[in-house]
Write an enzyme that holds these catalytic residues in place. Structure first.
Site, PDB file in Angstrom:
ATOM      1  N   SER A 147      41.538  26.106  46.663  1.00  0.00           N
ATOM      2  CA  SER A 147      42.177  25.291  47.693  1.00  0.00           C
ATOM      3  C   SER A 147      43.570  24.920  47.229  1.00  0.00           C
ATOM      4  O   SER A 147      43.817  24.776  46.028  1.00  0.00           O
ATOM      5  CB  SER A 147      41.370  24.018  47.944  1.00  0.00           C
ATOM      6  OG  SER A 147      42.048  23.157  48.841  1.00  0.00           O
ATOM      7  N   TYR A 158      37.609  16.236  44.711  1.00  0.00           N
ATOM      8  CA  TYR A 158      37.635  17.607  45.233  1.00  0.00           C
ATOM      9  C   TYR A 158      38.819  18.370  44.652  1.00  0.00           C
ATOM     10  O   TYR A 158      38.692  19.533  44.252  1.00  0.00           O
ATOM     11  CB  TYR A 158      37.723  17.564  46.763  1.00  0.00           C
ATOM     12  CG  TYR A 158      37.961  18.894  47.428  1.00  0.00           C
ATOM     13  CD1 TYR A 158      36.959  19.857  47.484  1.00  0.00           C
ATOM     14  CD2 TYR A 158      39.189  19.183  48.023  1.00  0.00           C
ATOM     15  CE1 TYR A 158      37.174  21.079  48.125  1.00  0.00           C
ATOM     16  CE2 TYR A 158      39.411  20.397  48.660  1.00  0.00           C
ATOM     17  CZ  TYR A 158      38.409  21.337  48.705  1.00  0.00           C
ATOM     18  OH  TYR A 158      38.617  22.541  49.335  1.00  0.00           O
TER      19      TYR A 158
END
Length: 263
Positions: A147, A158
């Site tokens: 990501s 995250y």
């Protein structure tokens, strides 16, 4: 013949591919397109409806239900692919996704653990489980879906997990290059997708979290040079390029797919 197969000429003919998180979103699209391009594909997910996705494939595809947040799930997935197809040429590690959006100080310790378990451990476990197979057969390709949110607001755990995926990608590529194993990654930005059949946060978002989510959407949109979210096709195509022999001289690289936002 599907459009994908006619355009790309069966790039994955004779190849065995395992796609994790294949029941919906990017993983579903990657698996179905790879099958249409001639691949023999195992679709892995912990959601039972992955079986229905496999029946949609224009090509050879089988589903396997497993929990990749546990090492036993990754080992079982690899064993099933070898049992079915005899080898694994390509592994697409797609499992992950932020569970909650909130300032870091607002995360409870168990919520931090859950984010790392969701977005780092499945990739780490699956890479470890597949390596002996790829070494024994003389090579293979691993594509990790990371990501660009390694820089972003309201999802620090995250972000840390995806930073781990990036480090894993680069270190593993260096360590196993002599075994003819390529390891690469894409780093998607914000992506428009149909509503998830299984929500990212089963507890639901309260009013504060909904506000924090709006902040994230604004940050992601403004950080993109193109000032927009991408779509599923714009994420699927780079993953399959990196998985294909067209990318044979690319390893250790992390390709941002975020409209110019490098994360």
């Amino acid at each position: 013949m599907s459009n994908a197969a006619s355009i790309f000429g069966g790039r994955f003919a004779g190849k065995v591919m395992v796609v994790t998180g294949a029941a919906q979103g990017i993983g579903r699209g990657v698996a179905l397109r790879a099958a249409a391009e001639g691949g023999r594909v195992l679709l892995a997910d912990r959601a039972d409806f992955v079986h229905a996705v496999a029946t949609e494939a224009d090509g050879e595809a089988v589903a396997f239900v497993c929990d990749l947040e546990k090492y036993d799930g990754a080992a079982a997935m690899v064993a099933e692919a070898v049992r079915r197809f005899g080898r694994i040429d390509i592994l697409i590690n797609n499992v992950g996704g932020a569970i909650r959006m909130r300032p870091f100080a607002e995360f409870a310790p168990e919520q931090i653990d859950a984010e790392i378990r969701r977005s780092l451990m499945p990739t780490l476990y699956a890479c470890h489980a597949v390596l002996p197979v790829m070494q024994a057969q003389g090579g293979g390709t691993i594509v990790n879906v990371s990501s660009n949110a390694t820089r972003g607001i309201h999802r620090v755990p995250y972000s840390a997990a995806k930073g781990g995926v990036n480090a894993l990608t680069q270190s593993l590529a260096m360590e196993y290059a002599e075994s003819l194993i390529r390891v690469v990654a894409t780093a998607p930005g914000g992506t428009e997708a149909p509503a998830r059949r299984i929500p990212r946060n089963p507890d639901g978002d309260d009013a504060r979290e909904q506000g924090w989510m709006r902040d994230v959407v604004e940050q992601v949109t403004q950080s993109s040079f193109q000032k927009r979210y991408g779509n599923l096709d714009e994420q699927i195509a780079p993953i399959l390029f990196l998985a294909s022999d067209e990318a044979s001289y690319i390893t250790g690289s992390i390709l941002p797919v975020a409209g110019g936002d490098l994360g």
